[in-house]
Design a protein around this motif. Structure first.
Motif, PDB file in Angstrom:
ATOM      1  N   ALA A   1      14.392 104.237  66.338  1.00 15.34           N
ATOM      2  CA  ALA A   1      15.026 105.135  65.369  1.00 15.34           C
ATOM      3  C   ALA A   1      16.340 104.518  64.925  1.00 15.34           C
ATOM      4  CB  ALA A   1      15.266 106.515  65.967  1.00 15.34           C
ATOM      5  N   SER A   2      16.763 104.854  63.718  1.00 11.70           N
ATOM      6  CA  SER A   2      18.003 104.282  63.188  1.00 11.70           C
ATOM      7  C   SER A   2      18.627 105.191  62.140  1.00 11.70           C
ATOM      8  CB  SER A   2      17.745 102.899  62.578  1.00 11.70           C
ATOM      9  OG  SER A   2      16.759 102.988  61.562  1.00 11.70           O
TER      10      SER A   2
ATOM     11  N   MET B   1       2.073 101.775  56.496  1.00  6.76           N
ATOM     12  CA  MET B   1       3.138 101.064  55.796  1.00  6.76           C
ATOM     13  C   MET B   1       2.608  99.937  54.910  1.00  6.76           C
ATOM     14  SD  MET B   1       6.350 101.366  55.382  1.00  6.76           S
ATOM     15  CE  MET B   1       6.962 102.263  56.803  1.00  6.76           C
ATOM     16  N   SER B   2       1.411  99.452  55.185  1.00  8.05           N
ATOM     17  CA  SER B   2       0.848  98.371  54.381  1.00  8.05           C
ATOM     18  C   SER B   2       0.592  98.807  52.940  1.00  8.05           C
ATOM     19  CB  SER B   2      -0.463  97.874  55.002  1.00  8.05           C
ATOM     20  OG  SER B   2      -1.465  98.880  54.963  1.00  8.05           O
TER      21      SER B   2
ATOM     22  N   MET C   1       6.320 105.328  59.596  1.00  5.93           N
ATOM     23  CA  MET C   1       7.743 105.661  59.507  1.00  5.93           C
ATOM     24  C   MET C   1       7.963 107.064  58.940  1.00  5.93           C
ATOM     25  SD  MET C   1      10.805 103.910  57.230  1.00  5.93           S
ATOM     26  CE  MET C   1      10.776 102.310  58.013  1.00  5.93           C
ATOM     27  N   ILE C   2       9.017 107.693  59.420  1.00  8.89           N
ATOM     28  CA  ILE C   2       9.561 108.893  58.786  1.00  8.89           C
ATOM     29  C   ILE C   2      10.965 108.529  58.319  1.00  8.89           C
ATOM     30  CG2 ILE C   2      10.350 111.266  59.086  1.00  8.89           C
ATOM     31  CD1 ILE C   2       8.242 111.589  61.270  1.00  8.89           C
ATOM     32  N   CYS C   3      11.267 108.811  57.079  1.00  4.60           N
ATOM     33  CA  CYS C   3      12.589 108.524  56.518  1.00  4.60           C
ATOM     34  C   CYS C   3      13.134 109.816  55.906  1.00  4.60           C
ATOM     35  CB  CYS C   3      12.486 107.424  55.468  1.00  4.60           C
ATOM     36  SG  CYS C   3      14.088 106.796  54.899  1.00  4.60           S
TER      37      CYS C   3
ATOM     38  N   LEU D   1      12.579 107.165  61.714  1.00  2.00           N
ATOM     39  CA  LEU D   1      11.795 107.062  62.941  1.00  2.00           C
ATOM     40  C   LEU D   1      10.690 106.046  62.683  1.00  2.00           C
ATOM     41  CD1 LEU D   1      11.236 110.713  64.236  1.00  2.00           C
ATOM     42  CD2 LEU D   1      12.519 108.903  65.368  1.00  2.00           C
ATOM     43  N   ILE D   2      10.480 105.139  63.633  1.00  2.00           N
ATOM     44  CA  ILE D   2       9.558 104.037  63.387  1.00  2.00           C
ATOM     45  C   ILE D   2       8.523 103.899  64.498  1.00  2.00           C
ATOM     46  CG2 ILE D   2       9.412 101.538  63.018  1.00  2.00           C
ATOM     47  CD1 ILE D   2      12.379 101.750  62.056  1.00  2.00           C
ATOM     48  N   ASN D   3       7.264 103.864  64.111  1.00  2.00           N
ATOM     49  CA  ASN D   3       6.122 103.537  64.973  1.00  2.00           C
ATOM     50  C   ASN D   3       5.939 104.470  66.178  1.00  2.00           C
ATOM     51  OD1 ASN D   3       5.804 101.412  63.228  1.00  2.00           O
ATOM     52  ND2 ASN D   3       6.182  99.808  64.734  1.00  2.00           N
TER      53      ASN D   3
END
Length: 201
Positions: A72-73, A124-125, A145-147, A162-164
């Motif tokens: 997460a970032s 994501m592809s 991902m959630i952005c 949030l990633i993967n």
């Protein structure tokens, strides 16, 4: 003997109720309690003397635990609106990603600004707006991902990501709503922190 059979039947009946009705609900209740505790911790941390970055780092660690995400970032827009920088990240690439910058107008953070709503992407592809340079630099593959954007009124600050999912599953609307609640609670605090940093320069 009949009483024993009846008793066994009753036991099996209640075991079935427990495993198929009560136990699943207990798991849901435990997850809900974790989410409520997370939001409570978030509100309390802003009253403590630790920095906003430390608070958000601890909160993001709890978030990835609850939703079973890998990373997460938080990406924020710089004052001149030239790039996004990452002051807070958790996960396997956290040390590297906080050093990176994404040009303004690129990537999913810019897209959620335009949409003014979250993005939930489970393949994501197929996403044209994905800024692949980050994955390439980190030697990391983002698959889901959630952005979620951060706004204070009409002012765009940046976005949480949030990633993967660790288990390879897809993110859910419920996961997105949790991150959205955190974004709503933190947006004003993030804006205030940025304002005080300007004053102290």
């Amino acid at each position: 003997m009949v009483y024993v059979i009846v008793l066994v039947g009753i036991i099996i009946y209640y075991l079935l109720i427990y495993y198929f009705m009560i136990k699943p609900n207990q798991k849901a209740l435990e997850k809900t309690n974790k989410k409520l505790k997370l939001l409570y911790d978030l509100s309390m941390r802003f009253h403590e003397t630790i920095t906003l970055e430390d608070s958000l780092e601890q909160i993001l660690k709890q978030v990835i635990d609850i939703v079973n995400a890998d990373a997460a970032s938080l990406f924020l827009l710089d004052d001149k609106k030239e790039f996004f920088y990452c002051p807070v990240a958790v996960g396997p690439t956290a040390r590297e990603i906080v050093k990176m910058k994404v040009p303004y107008g690129e990537g999913l953070v810019s897209k959620v600004e335009q949409l003014k709503s979250p993005l939930l992407i489970n393949d994501m592809s197929l996403e044209k707006n994905h800024f692949k340079e980050v994955d390439e630099a980190l030697n990391y593959k983002t698959t889901t991902m959630i952005c979620v954007p951060l706004f204070v009124k009409e002012k765009f600050l940046g976005a949480f990501q949030l990633i993967n999912k660790k288990d390879g599953n897809s993110f859910t609307v419920e996961d997105s709503e949790l991150l959205g609640a955190i974004a709503s609670l933190t947006s004003l605090a993030v804006k205030s922190a940025c304002y005080f940093k300007k004053l102290n320069k």
